[in-house]
Motif scaffolding. Sequence first.
Motif, PDB file in Angstrom:
ATOM      1  N   LYS A   1       0.846  -1.199   0.000  1.00 46.93           N
ATOM      2  CA  LYS A   1       0.000   0.000   0.000  1.00 46.93           C
ATOM      3  C   LYS A   1       0.881   1.250   0.000  1.00 46.93           C
ATOM      4  O   LYS A   1       0.568   2.247  -0.636  1.00 46.93           O
ATOM      5  CB  LYS A   1      -0.904  -0.014   1.244  1.00 46.93           C
ATOM      6  N   TYR A   2       2.006   1.159   0.721  1.00 52.59           N
ATOM      7  CA  TYR A   2       2.981   2.256   0.741  1.00 52.59           C
ATOM      8  C   TYR A   2       4.282   1.740   0.147  1.00 52.59           C
ATOM      9  O   TYR A   2       4.870   0.792   0.657  1.00 52.59           O
ATOM     10  CB  TYR A   2       3.206   2.764   2.168  1.00 52.59           C
ATOM     11  N   HIS A   3       4.681   2.348  -0.954  1.00 55.27           N
ATOM     12  CA  HIS A   3       5.887   1.913  -1.657  1.00 55.27           C
ATOM     13  C   HIS A   3       7.020   2.859  -1.280  1.00 55.27           C
ATOM     14  O   HIS A   3       6.996   4.043  -1.636  1.00 55.27           O
ATOM     15  CB  HIS A   3       5.622   1.916  -3.164  1.00 55.27           C
ATOM     16  N   LEU A   4       7.990   2.339  -0.533  1.00 53.19           N
ATOM     17  CA  LEU A   4       9.098   3.158  -0.037  1.00 53.19           C
ATOM     18  C   LEU A   4      10.274   3.030  -0.993  1.00 53.19           C
ATOM     19  O   LEU A   4      10.843   1.954  -1.131  1.00 53.19           O
ATOM     20  CB  LEU A   4       9.526   2.695   1.360  1.00 53.19           C
ATOM     21  N   GLN A   5      10.621   4.124  -1.650  1.00 51.82           N
ATOM     22  CA  GLN A   5      11.735   4.119  -2.592  1.00 51.82           C
ATOM     23  C   GLN A   5      12.894   4.864  -1.951  1.00 51.82           C
ATOM     24  O   GLN A   5      12.884   6.100  -1.878  1.00 51.82           O
ATOM     25  CB  GLN A   5      11.304   4.779  -3.901  1.00 51.82           C
ATOM     26  N   VAL A   6      13.864   4.108  -1.482  1.00 47.35           N
ATOM     27  CA  VAL A   6      14.968   4.688  -0.711  1.00 47.35           C
ATOM     28  C   VAL A   6      16.183   4.850  -1.617  1.00 47.35           C
ATOM     29  O   VAL A   6      16.656   3.889  -2.227  1.00 47.35           O
ATOM     30  CB  VAL A   6      15.326   3.776   0.485  1.00 47.35           C
ATOM     31  N   CYS A   7      16.690   6.085  -1.680  1.00 47.66           N
ATOM     32  CA  CYS A   7      17.837   6.364  -2.547  1.00 47.66           C
ATOM     33  C   CYS A   7      19.139   5.960  -1.857  1.00 47.66           C
ATOM     34  O   CYS A   7      19.385   6.341  -0.712  1.00 47.66           O
ATOM     35  CB  CYS A   7      17.866   7.853  -2.894  1.00 47.66           C
TER      36      CYS A   7
ATOM     37  N   GLU B   1      18.878  -0.210   5.111  1.00 51.12           N
ATOM     38  CA  GLU B   1      19.033  -1.391   5.973  1.00 51.12           C
ATOM     39  C   GLU B   1      18.134  -1.291   7.212  1.00 51.12           C
ATOM     40  O   GLU B   1      17.526  -2.274   7.627  1.00 51.12           O
ATOM     41  CB  GLU B   1      20.501  -1.543   6.394  1.00 51.12           C
ATOM     42  N   TYR B   2      18.044  -0.096   7.754  1.00 49.51           N
ATOM     43  CA  TYR B   2      17.195   0.118   8.933  1.00 49.51           C
ATOM     44  C   TYR B   2      15.732  -0.194   8.582  1.00 49.51           C
ATOM     45  O   TYR B   2      15.020  -0.865   9.336  1.00 49.51           O
ATOM     46  CB  TYR B   2      17.341   1.570   9.408  1.00 49.51           C
ATOM     47  N   THR B   3      15.305   0.292   7.425  1.00 51.77           N
ATOM     48  CA  THR B   3      13.921   0.095   6.988  1.00 51.77           C
ATOM     49  C   THR B   3      13.645  -1.386   6.738  1.00 51.77           C
ATOM     50  O   THR B   3      12.590  -1.908   7.127  1.00 51.77           O
ATOM     51  CB  THR B   3      13.652   0.921   5.704  1.00 51.77           C
ATOM     52  N   GLU B   4      14.590  -2.058   6.103  1.00 49.53           N
ATOM     53  CA  GLU B   4      14.426  -3.496   5.853  1.00 49.53           C
ATOM     54  C   GLU B   4      14.277  -4.255   7.167  1.00 49.53           C
ATOM     55  O   GLU B   4      13.420  -5.125   7.299  1.00 49.53           O
ATOM     56  CB  GLU B   4      15.633  -4.036   5.073  1.00 49.53           C
ATOM     57  N   LYS B   5      15.119  -3.914   8.125  1.00 50.00           N
ATOM     58  CA  LYS B   5      15.079  -4.599   9.420  1.00 50.00           C
ATOM     59  C   LYS B   5      13.761  -4.298  10.133  1.00 50.00           C
ATOM     60  O   LYS B   5      13.102  -5.198  10.660  1.00 50.00           O
ATOM     61  CB  LYS B   5      16.272  -4.140  10.267  1.00 50.00           C
ATOM     62  N   LYS B   6      13.378  -3.044  10.122  1.00 51.99           N
ATOM     63  CA  LYS B   6      12.148  -2.642  10.822  1.00 51.99           C
ATOM     64  C   LYS B   6      10.921  -3.339  10.232  1.00 51.99           C
ATOM     65  O   LYS B   6      10.021  -3.746  10.958  1.00 51.99           O
ATOM     66  CB  LYS B   6      11.986  -1.125  10.746  1.00 51.99           C
ATOM     67  N   LEU B   7      10.891  -3.457   8.920  1.00 58.24           N
ATOM     68  CA  LEU B   7       9.715  -4.044   8.265  1.00 58.24           C
ATOM     69  C   LEU B   7       9.874  -5.551   8.034  1.00 58.24           C
ATOM     70  O   LEU B   7       8.969  -6.187   7.477  1.00 58.24           O
ATOM     71  CB  LEU B   7       9.443  -3.330   6.935  1.00 58.24           C
TER      72      LEU B   7
ATOM     73  N   THR C   1       7.704  -7.094  -0.360  1.00 52.41           N
ATOM     74  CA  THR C   1       6.623  -6.432   0.376  1.00 52.41           C
ATOM     75  C   THR C   1       6.521  -7.044   1.765  1.00 52.41           C
ATOM     76  O   THR C   1       6.742  -8.256   1.915  1.00 52.41           O
ATOM     77  CB  THR C   1       5.290  -6.626  -0.400  1.00 52.41           C
ATOM     78  N   SER C   2       6.196  -6.226   2.761  1.00 49.19           N
ATOM     79  CA  SER C   2       6.054  -6.739   4.130  1.00 49.19           C
ATOM     80  C   SER C   2       4.914  -7.761   4.184  1.00 49.19           C
ATOM     81  O   SER C   2       4.006  -7.748   3.345  1.00 49.19           O
ATOM     82  CB  SER C   2       5.787  -5.586   5.100  1.00 49.19           C
TER      83      SER C   2
ATOM     84  N   SER D   1       6.163  -1.903   0.731  1.00 52.45           N
ATOM     85  CA  SER D   1       7.166  -2.515  -0.139  1.00 52.45           C
ATOM     86  C   SER D   1       8.348  -1.550  -0.179  1.00 52.45           C
ATOM     87  O   SER D   1       8.183  -0.342   0.015  1.00 52.45           O
ATOM     88  CB  SER D   1       6.619  -2.771  -1.546  1.00 52.45           C
ATOM     89  N   ILE D   2       9.524  -2.112  -0.385  1.00 52.02           N
ATOM     90  CA  ILE D   2      10.744  -1.297  -0.382  1.00 52.02           C
ATOM     91  C   ILE D   2      11.437  -1.452  -1.726  1.00 52.02           C
ATOM     92  O   ILE D   2      11.476  -2.552  -2.278  1.00 52.02           O
ATOM     93  CB  ILE D   2      11.712  -1.768   0.725  1.00 52.02           C
ATOM     94  N   GLU D   3      11.969  -0.341  -2.213  1.00 51.40           N
ATOM     95  CA  GLU D   3      12.735  -0.384  -3.452  1.00 51.40           C
ATOM     96  C   GLU D   3      13.988   0.460  -3.267  1.00 51.40           C
ATOM     97  O   GLU D   3      13.912   1.587  -2.769  1.00 51.40           O
ATOM     98  CB  GLU D   3      11.877   0.165  -4.600  1.00 51.40           C
ATOM     99  N   GLU D   4      15.127  -0.089  -3.629  1.00 54.80           N
ATOM    100  CA  GLU D   4      16.374   0.665  -3.585  1.00 54.80           C
ATOM    101  C   GLU D   4      16.469   1.462  -4.877  1.00 54.80           C
ATOM    102  O   GLU D   4      16.311   0.910  -5.959  1.00 54.80           O
ATOM    103  CB  GLU D   4      17.561  -0.294  -3.441  1.00 54.80           C
ATOM    104  N   MET D   5      16.720   2.769  -4.732  1.00 50.96           N
ATOM    105  CA  MET D   5      16.682   3.639  -5.901  1.00 50.96           C
ATOM    106  C   MET D   5      18.031   4.250  -6.228  1.00 50.96           C
ATOM    107  O   MET D   5      18.846   4.496  -5.343  1.00 50.96           O
ATOM    108  CB  MET D   5      15.706   4.795  -5.639  1.00 50.96           C
ATOM    109  N   GLU D   6      18.214   4.545  -7.502  1.00 50.23           N
ATOM    110  CA  GLU D   6      19.285   5.448  -7.912  1.00 50.23           C
ATOM    111  C   GLU D   6      18.773   6.859  -7.655  1.00 50.23           C
ATOM    112  O   GLU D   6      17.649   7.030  -7.196  1.00 50.23           O
ATOM    113  CB  GLU D   6      19.614   5.227  -9.392  1.00 50.23           C
ATOM    114  N   CYS D   7      19.558   7.873  -7.964  1.00 50.02           N
ATOM    115  CA  CYS D   7      19.205   9.256  -7.626  1.00 50.02           C
ATOM    116  C   CYS D   7      17.746   9.594  -7.958  1.00 50.02           C
ATOM    117  O   CYS D   7      17.273   9.339  -9.061  1.00 50.02           O
ATOM    118  CB  CYS D   7      20.133  10.215  -8.365  1.00 50.02           C
TER     119      CYS D   7
END
Length: 156
Positions: free
Chosen positions: A75-81, A96-102, A109-110, A116-122
């Motif tokens: 439902k919430y897509h977290l795109q972390v740069c 890493e903190y977000t991955e561990k927390k979720l 996706t949790s 859901s988490i996505e690692e982003m470029e700039c």
Amino acid sequence: MFSKEIQNQVNNLLSRYPIKQNALIPILLLAQKENNGWITEEWMQHVADCCEVPLTHVEGVVTFYTMFRLKPPGKYHLQVCTCVPCCLVGGTEILEYTEKKLNTHAGYTSADGLFSIEEMECIGACSYAPAMIVNEDYHEQVTPEKMDKLIDKLSK
Ligand code: FES
């Protein structure tokens, strides 16, 4: 397949381009929005028909650009740069903190389907690094404390 409102936007886009193919990316973005954040084969075919291009062309575009998703996001897509400027001020640690927390990893996706988490470029917010996008909203100078507050708020 598009709702009436979105179909009007699609028609408006198509009317602006003499070659329908040139409206492909904005129409794909509308399709993704219409389908809760991801693109199915059926939607790709529909967009291909709208833009009068072969399905394989749409598949090529969808699989090339990282902003298109081929599986449903949370439902919430977290795109972390984690690109260099963000990385230098803690972007990787935030990821890493977000991955561990979720209790999940980038690309997944949790268990409750909320995040859901996505690692982003700039993501174009280097001056406010480390930065991330949640659905369509930017969050800047992210810290573990800010992440805690955000996830707690969104979890309610
Ligand atoms: S490097 Fe993170 S926003 Fe540019």
